[in-house]
Motif scaffolding. Structure first.
Motif, short mmCIF file in Angstrom:
data_model
loop_
_atom_site.label_atom_id
_atom_site.label_comp_id
_atom_site.label_asym_id
_atom_site.label_seq_id
_atom_site.Cartn_x
_atom_site.Cartn_y
_atom_site.Cartn_z
N VAL A 331 0.84 -1.20 0.00
CA VAL A 331 0.00 0.00 0.00
C VAL A 331 0.87 1.25 0.00
O VAL A 331 1.83 1.35 0.78
CB VAL A 331 -0.94 0.00 1.22
N SER A 332 0.54 2.20 -0.86
CA SER A 332 1.25 3.49 -0.92
C SER A 332 0.23 4.63 -1.01
O SER A 332 -0.74 4.54 -1.77
CB SER A 332 2.17 3.54 -2.14
N PHE A 333 0.43 5.68 -0.22
CA PHE A 333 -0.42 6.87 -0.28
C PHE A 333 0.25 7.99 0.50
O PHE A 333 1.22 7.76 1.24
CB PHE A 333 -1.82 6.60 0.25
N GLN A 334 -0.29 9.19 0.37
CA GLN A 334 0.21 10.35 1.11
C GLN A 334 -0.94 11.03 1.84
O GLN A 334 -2.08 10.99 1.39
CB GLN A 334 0.87 11.35 0.16
N VAL A 335 -0.61 11.64 2.98
CA VAL A 335 -1.56 12.46 3.72
C VAL A 335 -0.96 13.84 3.87
O VAL A 335 0.16 13.99 4.36
CB VAL A 335 -1.87 11.87 5.12
N LEU A 336 -1.70 14.87 3.45
CA LEU A 336 -1.20 16.24 3.52
C LEU A 336 -1.50 16.86 4.87
O LEU A 336 -2.48 16.52 5.54
CB LEU A 336 -1.86 17.08 2.41
N GLN A 337 -0.64 17.79 5.29
CA GLN A 337 -0.86 18.54 6.52
C GLN A 337 -2.20 19.26 6.47
O GLN A 337 -2.51 19.96 5.51
CB GLN A 337 0.27 19.56 6.71
N GLY A 338 -3.06 19.06 7.48
CA GLY A 338 -4.37 19.71 7.54
C GLY A 338 -5.46 19.00 6.76
O GLY A 338 -6.58 19.49 6.71
N GLU A 339 -5.16 17.83 6.20
CA GLU A 339 -6.14 17.09 5.40
C GLU A 339 -6.80 16.00 6.23
O GLU A 339 -6.23 15.46 7.18
CB GLU A 339 -5.42 16.45 4.21
#
Length: 558
Positions: A331-339
């Protein structure tokens, strides 16, 4: 014929010292054979207290019954008052003539017995049959409630199952003796929508086959519209409205009923606060908080790269692992600051494992988790301890995540003591502020977890997670145990915190309507893999993957 169950003028008080709490006041209703009666109301409104009184499971003291009768008539000719029944009669009734599915499966299942043994024990208690036949019946019930690989599940312990799977074991245990009356206390709370749909169909089918009466306690009005024949609305210990299901939804009369219907986030516009009960009933709303402009999503806070999590499966006679179960698969993904990133999927798909691995409560088999430009999979224990003041988890099961020996004030204040070591007076003030933020009275801080309802315990867990002002909050089914009115308050609170603090959240839930309302983006997970990712509105209204379409099709329509 007499009704299967008749409750007349029931009142229940809890007396502790010189304080008396009137939990249920002058409640009367009936349940007939081949009928499903839903009881809906806020957390602490008296729903569970009323149902526990039927099978006399409230501890006495502190519970007292100033008035009322609970008349049970399985044959339709004679009725016995369960409030006056002997212990021997109650033991024969419980689990046999009247069965109950409890709200919190982990605290209801025996952790040192396999799931199959517990269901077998329930069958043998009330049926004079050989043990081999009882074991086969248990496996058959595991199949009926849609547990994968029923033979394998028979030999697993509760901690080896997901939250939804544990709930299905509880449902099998309640139904295995074909009761006359089934009391369901939030039976589909931990279930994803597809399994929920199957369980509701199963309860309805069994109820019709056996002419069974059902009391269905829930906060999910979508479920009510799908399964109930009649609906009772409880508010502050009283029944304020009673009608057939269609009339409740089309022509609600009481302001509280109208509030419950309006509080649902299903089609509520994103970005606007959900209405709460006080908007309709005239109750005190608490202090108004200024609306703060939302922080736009910023830099990448979390970058998950090719994450794999495996657990040992079978082992040989020497104790060496011969097979592995892959819970999270590349699994690969990103989480943005404030999201706020929503994560949805069926029970057992790996959602909780992924969330806990992000916090390093479960170690990854391979892959990287980059948090604030640092790979946290390589941190030492001392480094992880410092990290934990900045990342917090709201657990799915609030009862098992609270220490029963600590007051809730001590539980909420414990992170402050461990990570900041602030003085007791300042800690107590901070705890009072946190309780107020989650709509609990600060005066409750000296109570213990067992003195609260399921929904109130969930709010306590959220308050504890917020104690350290974390940057990243992983919410694992954080509103699943809450009725819609309190759910609206908590969702509004989380959105306030997101705006004020720039809080980043991974929001795990089986309720797609809640995820749509809360999230900027949604990930859909199936069998350990991410099958669809996109903007919340796009995934919810225009799903591309067949699995996402199936999840959305299973949502109850009101």
């Amino acid at each position: 014929m007499l009704p299967l169950l008749e409750i007349r003028n029931l009142s229940v008080d809890f007396v502790t010292g010189d304080q008396t709490t009137h939990a249920v006041q002058d409640v009367s209703f009936t349940v007939n054979r081949n009928e499903i009666v839903a009881i809906v109301g806020e957390s602490g409104s008296g729903k569970s207290v009323s149902s526990l009184s039927i099978v006399q499971l409230l501890p006495s003291p502190p519970a007292q019954y100033p008035s009322g009768k609970i008349l049970f008539s399985p044959d339709g000719n004679t009725a016995s008052n369960l409030l006056a029944a002997s212990t021997r009669i109650l033991q024969d009734v419980r689990g046999n003539r009247i069965a109950m599915i409890f709200q919190e499966p982990m605290s209801s299942l025996n952790p040192v017995m396999t799931c199959g043994s517990q269901v077998t024990e329930a069958i043998l208690k009330h049926r004079q049959i050989p043990e081999r036949e009882a074991r086969q019946q248990a496996v058959d019930w595991f199949s009926k409630v849609q547990l994968p690989d029923p033979q394998e599940m028979f030999h697993r312990y509760p901690h080896q199952l997901s939250g939804g799977q544990k709930q299905r074991v509880m449902i099998a245990m309640a139904m295995c003796c074909s009761p006359d009356l089934l009391i369901c206390d939030e039976p589909t709370t931990a279930l994803d929508v597809t399994v929920q749909q199957g369980i509701l169909s199963l309860i309805r089918d069994l109820q019709q086959q056996q002419q069974m009466g059902v009391i269905f306690i829930t906060h999910d009005l979508g479920v009510v519209s799908e399964i109930a024949d009649r609906v009772l609305i409880m508010y502050k210990g009283r029944i304020v409205e009673m009608n057939d299901t269609a009339s409740i939804f089309k022509r609600p009369e009481h302001p509280y009923t109208r509030a419950l219907i309006a509080c649902r986030p299903a089609m509520h516009p994103k970005g606007k606060p959900l209405p709460v009960v006080a908007d309709f009933t005239g109750d005190p709303k608490g202090p108004e908080r200024a609306i703060v402009a939302a922080h736009p999503p910023g830099h990448v806070l979390v970058d998950v790269q090719n994450l794999v999590v495996r657990f040992p499966g079978r082992s040989n006679i020497l104790g060496r692992t011969t097979s592995w179960f892959t819970a999270v698969n590349d699994v690969s993904f990103q989480v943005l600051q404030g999201e706020t990133l929503g994560l949805v999927g069926e029970s057992g798909c790996g959602k909780t494992t992924l969330g806990r691995t992000m916090l390093q409560l479960i170690r990854a088999t391979s892959g990287k988790i980059i948090y604030n430009n640092r790979d946290i999979t390589r941190l030492t224990q001392d480094q992880l301890r410092k990290l934990r003041s900045d990342v917090q988890l709201v657990f799915q099961d609030p009862f098992s995540s609270l220490n029963p020996r600590l007051t809730i004030g001590a539980a909420i204040g414990e992170p402050l003591q461990v990570h900041e070591d602030i003085p007791a007076a300042a800690r107590r003030k901070r705890v009072a502020e946190l309780l107020d933020r989650v709509s609990l009275a600060p005066s409750m801080m000296n109570r213990y977890p067992h003195e609260f309802s399921g929904g109130q315990r969930q709010r306590i867990v959220i308050a504890r997670a917020l104690a350290m002002n974390p940057s990243l909050l992983v919410c694992d089914e954080s509103v699943s145990a809450l009725d819609v009115s309190v759910q609206a308050q908590v969702l509004n609170l989380l959105n306030e915190l997101k705006r004020e603090l720039g809080l980043t959240m991974l929001f795990i839930s089986h309720d797609l309507s809640v995820v749509r309302y809360m999230s900027d983006r949604i990930m859909v997970m199936r069998a350990g893999e991410i099958v669809e990712t996109g903007l919340a509105e796009e995934v919810y209204f225009h799903p591309k993957h067949a699995y996402t379409q199936r999840l959305l099709a299973a949502i109850p329509k009101v």
